[in-house]
Write a protein that holds these residues in place. Structure first.
Motif, PDB file in Angstrom:
ATOM      1  N   VAL A  86     -10.673  -5.881  33.520  1.00  0.00           N
ATOM      2  CA  VAL A  86     -10.767  -7.216  32.937  1.00  0.00           C
ATOM      3  C   VAL A  86     -10.552  -7.109  31.438  1.00  0.00           C
ATOM      4  CG1 VAL A  86     -12.143  -9.307  32.843  1.00  0.00           C
ATOM      5  CG2 VAL A  86     -12.743  -7.504  34.448  1.00  0.00           C
ATOM      6  N   SER A  88     -10.627  -9.397  27.771  1.00  0.00           N
ATOM      7  CA  SER A  88     -10.848 -10.664  27.043  1.00  0.00           C
ATOM      8  C   SER A  88     -10.157 -10.565  25.694  1.00  0.00           C
ATOM      9  CB  SER A  88     -12.335 -10.954  26.900  1.00  0.00           C
ATOM     10  OG  SER A  88     -12.860 -11.339  28.153  1.00  0.00           O
ATOM     11  N   GLY A  89     -10.817  -9.896  24.720  1.00  0.00           N
ATOM     12  CA  GLY A  89     -10.196  -9.775  23.394  1.00  0.00           C
ATOM     13  C   GLY A  89      -9.414  -8.477  23.207  1.00  0.00           C
ATOM     14  N   GLY A  90      -9.541  -7.529  24.119  1.00  0.00           N
ATOM     15  CA  GLY A  90      -8.785  -6.280  24.047  1.00  0.00           C
ATOM     16  C   GLY A  90      -9.255  -5.306  22.982  1.00  0.00           C
ATOM     17  N   ASP A  92     -11.681  -3.121  23.058  1.00  0.00           N
ATOM     18  CA  ASP A  92     -12.333  -1.901  23.545  1.00  0.00           C
ATOM     19  C   ASP A  92     -11.862  -0.684  22.742  1.00  0.00           C
ATOM     20  OD1 ASP A  92     -13.753  -1.063  26.470  1.00  0.00           O
ATOM     21  OD2 ASP A  92     -12.730   0.543  25.383  1.00  0.00           O
ATOM     22  N   SER A  97      -9.976  -1.771  28.775  1.00  0.00           N
ATOM     23  CA  SER A  97      -9.701  -3.075  29.396  1.00  0.00           C
ATOM     24  C   SER A  97      -8.253  -3.205  29.834  1.00  0.00           C
ATOM     25  CB  SER A  97     -10.066  -4.207  28.433  1.00  0.00           C
ATOM     26  OG  SER A  97      -9.401  -4.042  27.199  1.00  0.00           O
ATOM     27  N   VAL A 153     -18.576  -9.623  13.449  1.00  0.00           N
ATOM     28  CA  VAL A 153     -17.947 -10.014  12.201  1.00  0.00           C
ATOM     29  C   VAL A 153     -16.432 -10.210  12.344  1.00  0.00           C
ATOM     30  CG1 VAL A 153     -17.461  -9.165   9.866  1.00  0.00           C
ATOM     31  CG2 VAL A 153     -19.764  -8.970  10.810  1.00  0.00           C
ATOM     32  N   GLY A 158     -13.190 -10.456  21.457  1.00  0.00           N
ATOM     33  CA  GLY A 158     -13.371 -11.399  22.560  1.00  0.00           C
ATOM     34  C   GLY A 158     -14.825 -11.506  22.980  1.00  0.00           C
ATOM     35  N   GLY A 161     -15.925  -9.097  26.385  1.00  0.00           N
ATOM     36  CA  GLY A 161     -16.404  -7.725  26.231  1.00  0.00           C
ATOM     37  C   GLY A 161     -17.589  -7.649  25.286  1.00  0.00           C
ATOM     38  N   HIS A 162     -17.503  -8.376  24.184  1.00  0.00           N
ATOM     39  CA  HIS A 162     -18.515  -8.300  23.112  1.00  0.00           C
ATOM     40  C   HIS A 162     -19.916  -8.654  23.623  1.00  0.00           C
ATOM     41  CE1 HIS A 162     -19.610  -8.403  18.837  1.00  0.00           C
ATOM     42  NE2 HIS A 162     -20.106  -9.625  18.962  1.00  0.00           N
ATOM     43  N   PHE A 168     -23.278  -7.652  17.555  1.00  0.00           N
ATOM     44  CA  PHE A 168     -24.119  -8.035  16.418  1.00  0.00           C
ATOM     45  C   PHE A 168     -23.323  -8.137  15.127  1.00  0.00           C
ATOM     46  CE2 PHE A 168     -24.968  -3.355  16.776  1.00  0.00           C
ATOM     47  CZ  PHE A 168     -24.526  -2.935  15.526  1.00  0.00           C
ATOM     48  N   ASN A 214     -16.955  -4.903  32.728  1.00  0.00           N
ATOM     49  CA  ASN A 214     -16.267  -4.294  33.869  1.00  0.00           C
ATOM     50  C   ASN A 214     -17.217  -3.472  34.749  1.00  0.00           C
ATOM     51  OD1 ASN A 214     -12.927  -4.164  33.910  1.00  0.00           O
ATOM     52  ND2 ASN A 214     -13.905  -2.841  35.403  1.00  0.00           N
ATOM     53  N   VAL A 219     -17.037 -11.937  34.077  1.00  0.00           N
ATOM     54  CA  VAL A 219     -17.680 -13.104  33.483  1.00  0.00           C
ATOM     55  C   VAL A 219     -16.591 -14.138  33.190  1.00  0.00           C
ATOM     56  CG1 VAL A 219     -18.989 -13.994  31.518  1.00  0.00           C
ATOM     57  CG2 VAL A 219     -19.515 -11.729  32.457  1.00  0.00           C
ATOM     58  N   TYR A 457     -24.089   2.934  20.387  1.00  0.00           N
ATOM     59  CA  TYR A 457     -23.933   1.519  20.703  1.00  0.00           C
ATOM     60  C   TYR A 457     -22.791   1.345  21.708  1.00  0.00           C
ATOM     61  CZ  TYR A 457     -22.632  -3.374  19.624  1.00  0.00           C
ATOM     62  OH  TYR A 457     -22.289  -4.695  19.684  1.00  0.00           O
ATOM     63  N   ASN A 459     -20.932  -1.009  22.669  1.00  0.00           N
ATOM     64  CA  ASN A 459     -19.721  -1.728  22.281  1.00  0.00           C
ATOM     65  C   ASN A 459     -18.804  -0.884  21.390  1.00  0.00           C
ATOM     66  OD1 ASN A 459     -19.323  -4.189  23.485  1.00  0.00           O
ATOM     67  ND2 ASN A 459     -20.572  -5.328  22.021  1.00  0.00           N
TER      68      ASN A 459
HETATM   69  P1  FDA Z   1     -11.982  -5.966  25.771  1.00  0.00           P
HETATM   70  O1  FDA Z   1     -11.248  -7.098  26.371  1.00  0.00           O
HETATM   71  O2  FDA Z   1     -11.215  -4.722  25.469  1.00  0.00           O
HETATM   72  O3  FDA Z   1     -13.232  -5.637  26.687  1.00  0.00           O
HETATM   73  C1  FDA Z   1     -14.181  -4.621  26.416  1.00  0.00           C
HETATM   74  C2  FDA Z   1     -14.844  -4.187  27.724  1.00  0.00           C
HETATM   75  O4  FDA Z   1     -15.451  -5.303  28.375  1.00  0.00           O
HETATM   76  C3  FDA Z   1     -13.866  -3.616  28.739  1.00  0.00           C
HETATM   77  O5  FDA Z   1     -14.543  -2.683  29.545  1.00  0.00           O
HETATM   78  C4  FDA Z   1     -13.497  -4.821  29.563  1.00  0.00           C
HETATM   79  O6  FDA Z   1     -13.007  -4.480  30.843  1.00  0.00           O
HETATM   80  C5  FDA Z   1     -14.810  -5.575  29.621  1.00  0.00           C
HETATM   81  N1  FDA Z   1     -14.631  -7.025  29.725  1.00  0.00           N
HETATM   82  C6  FDA Z   1     -13.876  -7.819  28.923  1.00  0.00           C
HETATM   83  N2  FDA Z   1     -13.992  -9.096  29.300  1.00  0.00           N
HETATM   84  C7  FDA Z   1     -14.830  -9.125  30.347  1.00  0.00           C
HETATM   85  C8  FDA Z   1     -15.326 -10.174  31.170  1.00  0.00           C
HETATM   86  N3  FDA Z   1     -14.976 -11.446  30.980  1.00  0.00           N
HETATM   87  N4  FDA Z   1     -16.151  -9.856  32.200  1.00  0.00           N
HETATM   88  C9  FDA Z   1     -16.511  -8.564  32.412  1.00  0.00           C
HETATM   89  N5  FDA Z   1     -16.095  -7.538  31.656  1.00  0.00           N
HETATM   90  C10 FDA Z   1     -15.259  -7.810  30.629  1.00  0.00           C
HETATM   91  N6  FDA Z   1     -18.921  -5.152  17.680  1.00  0.00           N
HETATM   92  C11 FDA Z   1     -20.013  -5.716  17.104  1.00  0.00           C
HETATM   93  O7  FDA Z   1     -21.083  -5.740  17.707  1.00  0.00           O
HETATM   94  N7  FDA Z   1     -19.928  -6.270  15.872  1.00  0.00           N
HETATM   95  C12 FDA Z   1     -18.773  -6.319  15.171  1.00  0.00           C
HETATM   96  O8  FDA Z   1     -18.744  -6.844  14.067  1.00  0.00           O
HETATM   97  C13 FDA Z   1     -17.609  -5.725  15.768  1.00  0.00           C
HETATM   98  N8  FDA Z   1     -16.420  -5.690  15.100  1.00  0.00           N
HETATM   99  C14 FDA Z   1     -15.310  -5.108  15.671  1.00  0.00           C
HETATM  100  C15 FDA Z   1     -14.105  -5.082  14.988  1.00  0.00           C
HETATM  101  C16 FDA Z   1     -12.979  -4.482  15.552  1.00  0.00           C
HETATM  102  C17 FDA Z   1     -11.669  -4.497  14.797  1.00  0.00           C
HETATM  103  C18 FDA Z   1     -13.065  -3.884  16.824  1.00  0.00           C
HETATM  104  C19 FDA Z   1     -11.868  -3.220  17.449  1.00  0.00           C
HETATM  105  C20 FDA Z   1     -14.277  -3.915  17.521  1.00  0.00           C
HETATM  106  C21 FDA Z   1     -15.397  -4.516  16.959  1.00  0.00           C
HETATM  107  N9  FDA Z   1     -16.627  -4.550  17.630  1.00  0.00           N
HETATM  108  C22 FDA Z   1     -17.717  -5.153  17.044  1.00  0.00           C
HETATM  109  C23 FDA Z   1     -16.749  -3.923  18.955  1.00  0.00           C
HETATM  110  C24 FDA Z   1     -16.610  -4.976  20.054  1.00  0.00           C
HETATM  111  O9  FDA Z   1     -17.827  -5.670  20.187  1.00  0.00           O
HETATM  112  C25 FDA Z   1     -16.271  -4.323  21.404  1.00  0.00           C
HETATM  113  O10 FDA Z   1     -15.098  -3.583  21.300  1.00  0.00           O
HETATM  114  C26 FDA Z   1     -16.175  -5.374  22.508  1.00  0.00           C
HETATM  115  O11 FDA Z   1     -16.435  -4.779  23.753  1.00  0.00           O
HETATM  116  C27 FDA Z   1     -14.825  -6.037  22.510  1.00  0.00           C
HETATM  117  O12 FDA Z   1     -14.753  -7.104  23.393  1.00  0.00           O
HETATM  118  P2  FDA Z   1     -13.294  -7.660  23.783  1.00  0.00           P
HETATM  119  O13 FDA Z   1     -13.469  -8.723  24.784  1.00  0.00           O
HETATM  120  O14 FDA Z   1     -12.530  -7.949  22.540  1.00  0.00           O
HETATM  121  O15 FDA Z   1     -12.638  -6.353  24.384  1.00  0.00           O
END
Ligand code: FDA
Length: 518
Positions: A86, A88-90, A92, A97, A153, A158, A161-162, A168, A214, A219, A457, A459
């Motif tokens: 799955v 969302s914001g990519g 990881d 993801s 921040v 997304g 994942g977040h 935080f 995942n 979600v 952490y 994330n």
């Molecule tokens: P992505 O889509 O890659 O998903 C992450 C994980 O969650 C994967 O395992 C995916 O399969 C799973 N997933 C995604 N969507 C889902 C859904 N709908 N249901 C079930 N599983 C799902 N953290 C923080 O706490 N504070 C911050 O300020 C930041 N800042 C930050 C900046 C940058 C540039 C990056 C690259 C990362 C951060 N992060 C962060 C870390 C961030 O919280 C972490 O990478 C999250 O998991 C990203 O969520 P995405 O949906 O973007 O990622």
């Protein structure tokens, strides 16, 4: 592989059969021969380490426009033994993801499920799991200047994942992590059912608030509690180099940052910058102190004068703004960027190769220890661009129990220490050179950070901490190595929840929670 051809056809037919809606699912399916496949795949890749020709690619990408299409993707992936990822914001950190070494696999990308409904009267919002933090902050501010949400921040992260792994940012000391403020959710489980909080029960609802993405299902949307903020907040960014006493200031910060009133958050970004001042040849260490205060500048000046006078904050450093403007400010857009930038899904900085690590600091690091960190920072590999991000804990984090949700990092932590290394040079050999540097820093930090476990952490995913071996049965014993670092004593409850809702381990990745039987 030779078996993927027919399996792929069967899978596509299955999707058609199982998606019971008038929006034909064929319009949201991308296979490698579709001209949009690469651009869809790359649209939210945020780490170039996982965008190479050698990176395994999904057989199919589905971008559902409604929940029933996700249900179809789950049912058919299970039926045809395809692994499902799955996205969302990519963001990881390890690309999990959209990358799987167990092929063939399917990516369900939630880019089309981004509806945000803000209910000001009840201080609540439903947020589609494909929305970004920036979109959420923007939509809240559209309706109210005095409501906010405590999450990360970076605006392109997304919520899918977040919120699944913690989440935080600048409001954490006042209101906790994002999942501390989730009050309901819609989840599609391994049986393909859509469950809300009442239907999933409190154990599973507990698990999805921080137990990692995942793992328990997909979600579809989160319901969140919005939090009050004053109409005017104050921010500052104050920069000090070693010649301007940065070491002493950082050392002192460790004694105050977690004890300040909950209305103040001062985080530090530490980098190597060019300089001729400081006895490290042509470079020096620079600390940027970045602050959010929930109130006007006079209040902030008073707090800083009382608690952290060493920083020498003056009125000219303070900028008053609305909370949503502060989210733009902290995202490091160029100054005077409009809040509309929060809607942009492309990050403000260029996308590079990157590797991050995370630690929790429970005792102040002595000045001698800091000096050693500066030395390693100075010795970073040419072409690398490292930042050390120190984020203070304390405040309400000291009041929430470690077992309240799976995110266990509460009282006793002074700050989270997050080294991040970015680089442009492509290729495996180049990567090793940069990875070795950040691993060396991680090794150096051992005596100064949390122990038994050395907490991390979830994330800021780091596969160096251990991983389920792709394609092999997952063992609880192996998963415990990294699981205890991310979740501490919550690991066993997560395993119990996983065992009851997904005993066959359909939702999985290299660091997902295993069921007991596996
Ligand atoms: P992505 O889509 O890659 O998903 C992450 C994980 O969650 C994967 O395992 C995916 O399969 C799973 N997933 C995604 N969507 C889902 C859904 N709908 N249901 C079930 N599983 C799902 N953290 C923080 O706490 N504070 C911050 O300020 C930041 N800042 C930050 C900046 C940058 C540039 C990056 C690259 C990362 C951060 N992060 C962060 C870390 C961030 O919280 C972490 O990478 C999250 O998991 C990203 O969520 P995405 O949906 O973007 O990622």
């Amino acid at each position: 592989t030779s078996s993927s051809g027919p399996r792929h056809e069967d899978f596509l037919q299955c999707l058609e059969l199982y998606s019971e809606d008038t929006n034909s699912i064929s319009k949201v399916i991308y296979t490698p021969n579709n001209p949009s496949y690469s651009s869809i795949l790359q649209s939210s890749i945020r780490n170039l380490r996982f965008n190479t020709t050698a990176t395994p690619k999904p057989l199919v990408i589905v971008t559902p426009v409604n929940a029933s299409q996700i249900q179809a993707a789950v049912t058919c992936s299970k039926k045809h033994r395809m692994q499902l990822r799955v996205r969302s914001g990519g963001h990881d950190f390890e690309g999990l993801s959209y990358v799987s070494f167990v092929e063939p696999f399917v990516v369900v990308d939630l880019i089309n499920l981004r509806t945000i409904t803000v209910d000001v009267a009840n201080s609540e919002a439903w947020v589609g799991a494909g929305a970004t933090l920036g979109e959420l902050y923007y939509r809240i501010a559209e309706k109210s200047r005095t409501l906010a949400f405590p999450a990360g921040v970076c605006p392109t992260v997304g919520v899918g994942g977040h919120f699944s792994g913690g989440g935080f940012g600048m409001l954490m000391r006042k209101y906790g992590t994002a999942p501390d403020n989730i009050i309901d959710a819609r989840l599609i489980d391994a049986k393909g059912r859509i469950l809300d909080r009442a239907a999933m029960g409190e154990d599973l609802f507990w698990g999805i608030r921080g137990g990692g993405g995942n793992t328990f299902g997909v979600v579809v949307a989160w319901k969140v509690k919005l939090v009050p903020v004053p109409p005017v907040v104050t921010a500052f960014s104050v920069v000090r180099t070693l010649a301007q006493n940065a070491s002493k200031l950082i050392h002192r910060w460790q004694y105050v940052a977690d004890k300040l009133t909950k209305d103040v958050t001062v985080r530090i970004f530490i980098t190597r910058v060019n300089s001729t001042d400081d006895g490290y040849g042509s470079a020096t260490v620079q600390a940027e102190f970045v602050c959010l205060y929930l109130g006007g500048s006079d209040g902030l000046l008073q707090v800083m004068k009382d608690e952290f006078p060493e920083l020498g904050l003056v009125k000219e450093d303070c900028i008053e703004m609305s909370w949503v403007e502060s989210t733009v400010y902290f995202a490091e857009f160029p100054s005077n960027t409009s809040v509309d930038a929060l809607l942009n899904r492309t990050p403000p900085n260029s996308i590079q190769n990157s590797k991050g690590k995370s630690d929790f600091v429970r005792e102040p690091i002595p000045e001698s220890g800091l000096e050693g960190i500066w030395k390693i920072l100075m010795e970073q590999v040419d072409g690398g661009n490292a930042v050390l991000l120190l984020h203070p804990f304390g405040g309400i984090m000291n009041e929430i129990s470690e077992s309240s949700i799976p995110f266990p990092h509460r009282a006793g932590n002074i700050y989270h220490f997050h080294p991040l290394l970015n680089w442009d040079e492509n290729g495996r050999e180049a990567s090793e050179k940069y990875l070795n540097w950040i691993r060396r820093l991680h090794a150096y930090l051992t005596p100064y950070v949390s122990k038994n476990p050395r907490a991390a952490y979830a994330n800021y995913r780091d596969l160096d901490l251990g991983a389920n071996t792709p394609g092999q049965e997952v063992s609880y014993r192996k998963a415990r190595v990294w699981g205890i670092k991310y979740f501490k004593n919550n690991l066993d409850r997560l395993v119990k929840v996983k065992t009851s809702v997904d005993p066959a381990n359909f939702f999985r990745n290299e660091q997902s929670i295993p069921p007991f039987s596996a």
